[in-house]
Design an enzyme around this catalytic site. Structure first.
Site, PDB file in Angstrom:
ATOM      1  N   CYS A   1      -2.536   0.024   9.956  1.00 22.07           N
ATOM      2  CA  CYS A   1      -3.531  -0.915   9.402  1.00 22.07           C
ATOM      3  C   CYS A   1      -4.554  -1.404  10.411  1.00 22.07           C
ATOM      4  CB  CYS A   1      -2.839  -2.157   8.854  1.00 22.07           C
ATOM      5  SG  CYS A   1      -1.280  -1.853   8.077  1.00 22.07           S
TER       6      CYS A   1
ATOM      7  N   HIS B   1       0.828  -1.200   0.000  1.00 22.77           N
ATOM      8  CA  HIS B   1       0.000   0.000   0.000  1.00 22.77           C
ATOM      9  C   HIS B   1       0.867   1.256   0.000  1.00 22.77           C
ATOM     10  CE1 HIS B   1      -3.271  -2.543   2.131  1.00 22.77           C
ATOM     11  NE2 HIS B   1      -3.729  -2.232   0.937  1.00 22.77           N
TER      12      HIS B   1
HETATM   13  C1  CIR Z   1      -3.534  -7.734   3.135  1.00 19.07           C
HETATM   14  O1  CIR Z   1      -2.721  -8.167   2.315  1.00 19.07           O
HETATM   15  O2  CIR Z   1      -4.597  -7.217   2.817  1.00 19.07           O
HETATM   16  C2  CIR Z   1      -3.190  -7.876   4.614  1.00 19.07           C
HETATM   17  N1  CIR Z   1      -2.437  -9.068   4.801  1.00 19.07           N
HETATM   18  C3  CIR Z   1      -2.414  -6.703   5.095  1.00 19.07           C
HETATM   19  C4  CIR Z   1      -3.191  -5.427   5.069  1.00 19.07           C
HETATM   20  C5  CIR Z   1      -2.395  -4.269   5.562  1.00 19.07           C
HETATM   21  N2  CIR Z   1      -3.200  -3.122   5.617  1.00 19.07           N
HETATM   22  C6  CIR Z   1      -2.756  -1.890   5.495  1.00 19.07           C
HETATM   23  O3  CIR Z   1      -1.590  -1.669   5.220  1.00 19.07           O
HETATM   24  N3  CIR Z   1      -3.635  -0.894   5.612  1.00 19.07           N
END
Ligand code: CIR
Length: 278
Positions: free
Chosen positions: A252, A165
Site C-alpha cells: 500500500c 482490498h
Molecule cells: C484505507 O482504508 O483506505 C486505508 N486505511 C488503508 C489503505 C490500504 N491500502 C491498500 O491496501 N492498498
C-alpha cells in the site's frame, strides 16, 4: 517476464492526520510509530535497489501515505484511479504532479465508478481487478479498458468479502506465483496461476511485496517469513504493525516501476542529494 523488476518508487510521508485514518478495528495508530515504520519501509525499498521519490505529507488526507490506492503505474504509463472512499478521492489530484515528473503518459479514469489500487494485482500482462467495498464494476470496467491501451488484459474477480482490498489477502511473489489466503484460493479466482496458500492465523501476511531479488514480509508474521524463506525466496522482514491498524500492509505504501528497461535495477540504491530523499 520480469514482473518483479523495479528501479523506481514513489512514497508519501505520513500526515499527522494518519491517526484518524480509515480503519475497521478500534485501535488507533501512533503517529511516531507510523513515521518510524514508514522510514524503515523506505529503507527497505532502497536496499532492494529502488530509487525512491519521497513526497511531502499531505495534511488533511489521513490515508495519503497509501499511495498505491489513487494511482497505478504499468507499461510506462501512469493511471489516475478513483478511490472508493470519499475522504480519499482528493489524493488523486495531489499525486498527479509527482507522476508527471516520471511519466509522459498519464491516463485519468472517466468519472464513473471507483477503483482503489489495492484491488489491482498486476501479474505481467494479466491484471486482476477485485471488486470490493472500494472498487465497483463500472470502475473496474473503465480501468480494464484503459489497461488495454498498454497491452494488458484485465480479469475482474469477485473475492469473498472480509478483507479491505484484493491485495490485503494476496501478492505476486514471482512471475507466475500468487501467495494468497486459503479463502481467496478457495474462491478460484486466479485461473492459470500457481498459488501458494498463506499461513493460517497469519492471513494479513499474504500482503508480501516482491522487489527484485527480495521478498518483503511483515515482521509480525514469523511463520510466513519462515515458509517463504524455506521455499527459497530472499525474505526481508519489515515492521508494518502500526500501519496494520489502518488495514494496510507492504504494497500500500508505494508505487513501483522499472524505468530503465535496458539495464535493470540500479545496484547503488541511495543517490545522495536525491530529490525528496529522507
Ligand atoms: C484505507 O482504508 O483506505 C486505508 N486505511 C488503508 C489503505 C490500504 N491500502 C491498500 O491496501 N492498498
Amino acid at each position: 517476464m520480469n514482473v518483479h523488476r523495479f528501479d523506481r518508487a514513489i512514497v508519501r510521508r505520513p500526515s499527522r492526520a494518519v491517526v484518524d485514518g480509515l480503519r475497521s478495528g478500534s485501535r488507533a495508530p501512533d503517529f511516531e510509530r507510523i513515521v518510524a515504520e514508514h522510514q524503515g519501509y523506505v529503507g527497505a525499498l532502497r536496499e532492494a535497489g529502488l530509487s525512491v521519490d519521497v513526497l511531502p505529507a499531505l495534511e488533511g488526507f489521513a490515508d495519503s501515505l497509501f499511495v498505491e490506492d489513487p494511482a497505478l503505474v504499468l507499461g510506462g504509463c501512469a493511471f489516475l484511479l478513483r478511490p472508493g472512499a470519499p475522504s480519499r478521492l482528493g489524493e488523486v489530484d495531489a499525486i498527479r504532479p509527482a507522476l508527471g515528473r516520471h511519466f509522459e503518459r498519464i491516463v485519468a479514469l472517466p468519472p464513473a465508478g471507483f477503483v482503489d489500487g489495492g484491488d489491482v494485482l498486476v501479474a505481467g500482462k494479466t491484471v486482476f481487478i477485485g471488486l470490493s467495498a472500494r472498487t465497483d464494476q463500472p470502475g473496474a470496467t473503465a480501468l480494464g479498458m484503459a489497461l488495454a491501451e498498454v497491452g494488458a488484459g484485465a480479469i475482474v474477480v469477485r473475492p469473498p468479502s472480509g478483507q479491505l482490498h484484493l491485495k490485503s489477502a494476496c501478492s505476486l511473489i514471482d512471475d507466475e506465483t500468487i501467495f494468497a489466503t486459503r479463502r481467496l484460493i478457495d474462491a478460484e479466482i486466479f485461473a492459470g496461476m500457481k498459488v501458494i496458500p498463506a499461513v493460517e492465523g497469519e492471513e494479513l501476511g499474504a500482503n508480501a511485496l516482491r522487489l527484485n531479488d527480495v521478498l518483503l514480509v511483515g515482521s509480525g508474521f514469523p511463520r510466513t517469513a519462515d515458509l517463504l524463506a524455506g521455499l527459497g525466496y530472499g525474505v526481508v522482514t519489515v515492521d508494518v504493525t502500526e500501519v496494520g491498524k489502518l488495514d494496510a500492509g507492504l504494497s500500500c505504501m508505494s508505487l513501483r516501476w522499472l524505468a530503465d528497461r535496458g539495464s535493470g535495477p540500479k545496484t547503488t540504491p541511495r543517490e545522495k542529494g536525491e530529490k525528496g530523499s529522507e
